[in-house]
Design an enzyme around this catalytic site. Structure first.
Site, mmCIF file in Angstrom:
data_model
loop_
_atom_site.group_PDB
_atom_site.id
_atom_site.type_symbol
_atom_site.label_atom_id
_atom_site.label_comp_id
_atom_site.label_asym_id
_atom_site.label_seq_id
_atom_site.Cartn_x
_atom_site.Cartn_y
_atom_site.Cartn_z
ATOM 1 N N ILE A 138 8.463 -9.348 4.125
ATOM 2 C CA ILE A 138 8.065 -10.547 3.399
ATOM 3 C C ILE A 138 8.514 -10.374 1.947
ATOM 4 O O ILE A 138 8.725 -9.251 1.483
ATOM 5 C CB ILE A 138 6.539 -10.824 3.486
ATOM 6 N N ASP A 139 8.680 -11.475 1.250
ATOM 7 C CA ASP A 139 9.211 -11.434 -0.104
ATOM 8 C C ASP A 139 8.283 -10.670 -1.055
ATOM 9 O O ASP A 139 7.085 -10.554 -0.827
ATOM 10 C CB ASP A 139 9.409 -12.850 -0.650
ATOM 11 N N LYS A 140 8.869 -10.215 -2.150
ATOM 12 C CA LYS A 140 8.121 -9.506 -3.179
ATOM 13 C C LYS A 140 6.892 -10.294 -3.622
ATOM 14 O O LYS A 140 5.796 -9.747 -3.748
ATOM 15 C CB LYS A 140 9.034 -9.246 -4.382
ATOM 16 N N THR A 142 5.329 -12.697 -2.071
ATOM 17 C CA THR A 142 4.489 -13.171 -0.976
ATOM 18 C C THR A 142 3.510 -12.057 -0.642
ATOM 19 O O THR A 142 3.899 -10.901 -0.515
ATOM 20 C CB THR A 142 5.324 -13.509 0.269
ATOM 21 N N ARG A 239 9.928 -21.088 2.240
ATOM 22 C CA ARG A 239 10.241 -21.604 0.902
ATOM 23 C C ARG A 239 11.370 -22.632 0.961
ATOM 24 O O ARG A 239 11.304 -23.680 0.307
ATOM 25 C CB ARG A 239 10.604 -20.444 -0.015
#
Length: 306
Positions: A138-140, A142, A239
């Site tokens: 998962i993104d930084k 998130t 996103r």
């Protein structure tokens, strides 16, 4: 030193040399391509060219790259919020702001550094030294649940569930605007943005099918609290999809309108991976975990409620 050869044809003809190099060579940025061109490590027809040279049909591009140096990712004593752990896997509740795995320019203070400290050598090696144990990411910016495999057997079976869309992943987010429908499906292919290679976009060119389901939890005057379920798992999928339908995530400076003076509680998008469910690779038992909404998310809701 490695040599990469590209022949100008099709959609590469008449494009700038630096653009084509970025599109065709993995891990080469626009600025790095400029450096290579300036230093003579990129040639066209065995001649040096300028970075704005436009390719002609059958031009031969040669790119010379240094052999990659072996990386040693070190364990770091970083606290982990472990929701579940056994001999085969662990489920971690990641904080917002933590990068999952090392990448160029960022080799420390990642989740992987913390996992190496906690698990030692007991992590799957399928994704190499940069991403040991990482089945999905998962993104930084998130927050939320992430599964980690301790051995290759578990890694393969968990990855197969993701590929077969039987791996449950649900998120919650605050998005801009009033989402008119109570629920819906976004079925739109996602690929790399041809102008900005660090971004993804909805496109029919060099893309993969992407499906996101959404459901409204609560509407506010100018914002909506939504639950999102992934069928596929493309980079930045939620996103990109929410921005595509006109409701970008609050706080998303890449796919949204940028910073909002009303929301200075955190950096990055308001997105939390709240639910994860899967079949355990050894016991064949279905396991499901739910993460409580983090403080920053609750503060958002409190603010919206006035």
């Amino acid at each position: 030193m490695d040599e990469i050869i590209i022949y100008a044809e099709g959609d590469t003809v008449y494009k700038r040399i630096d653009v084509v190099v970025c599109q065709k060579v993995e891990n080469v940025s626009r600025s790095f391509s400029h450096k290579l061109i300036k230093e003579g490590f990129i040639t066209v027809n065995d001649k040096r060219v300028d970075k704005n040279y436009r390719l002609k049909y059958e031009d031969v591009i040669r790119i010379f790259l240094d052999d990659p140096q072996p990386l040693k990712i070190l364990p770091e004593n970083i606290p982990l919020d472990i929701v579940y752990e056994d001999d085969d896997l662990l489920v971690v509740n990641k904080e917002k702001g933590i990068v999952v795995h090392p990448a160029p320019g960022n080799y420390t203070s990642t989740l992987v550094n913390a996992l190496l400290n906690h698990c030692g050598d007991s992590l799957s090696g399928i994704n190499g030294v940069i991403r040991p144990g990482i089945v999905h990411r998962i993104d930084k910016d998130t927050s939320g649940l992430l599964i980690v495999a301790k051995n290759d057997f578990s890694h393969n079976l968990l990855a197969a569930q993701i590929k077969e869309h039987s791996f449950r992943r649900e998120y919650e987010a605050i998005v801009h605007g009033n989402v008119s429908r109570d629920s819906g499906t976004i079925d739109a292919p996602i690929g790399r943005n041809s102008i900005d290679r660090k971004k993804m976009c909805v496109t029919d060119k060099c893309s993969k099918r992407a499906i996101t389901y959404y459901k409204v939890i609560k509407r506010y005057e100018k914002y909506t609290h939504v639950r999102l379920k992934l069928e596929t798992g493309r980079t930045h999928q939620i996103r990109v999809h929410m921005s595509y339908i006109g409701h970008p995530l609050v706080g998303d400076t890449v796919y949204g309108p940028g910073k909002n003076k009303n929301f200075n509680l955190f950096q990055g998008q308001c997105l939390h991976a709240r639910v994860i469910g899967f079949i355990h690779p050894q016991s064949n038992e279905y396991l499901e975990f739910v993460s409580d909404l983090p403080r920053y998310f609750k503060d958002y809701i409190k603010f919206l409620n006035g």
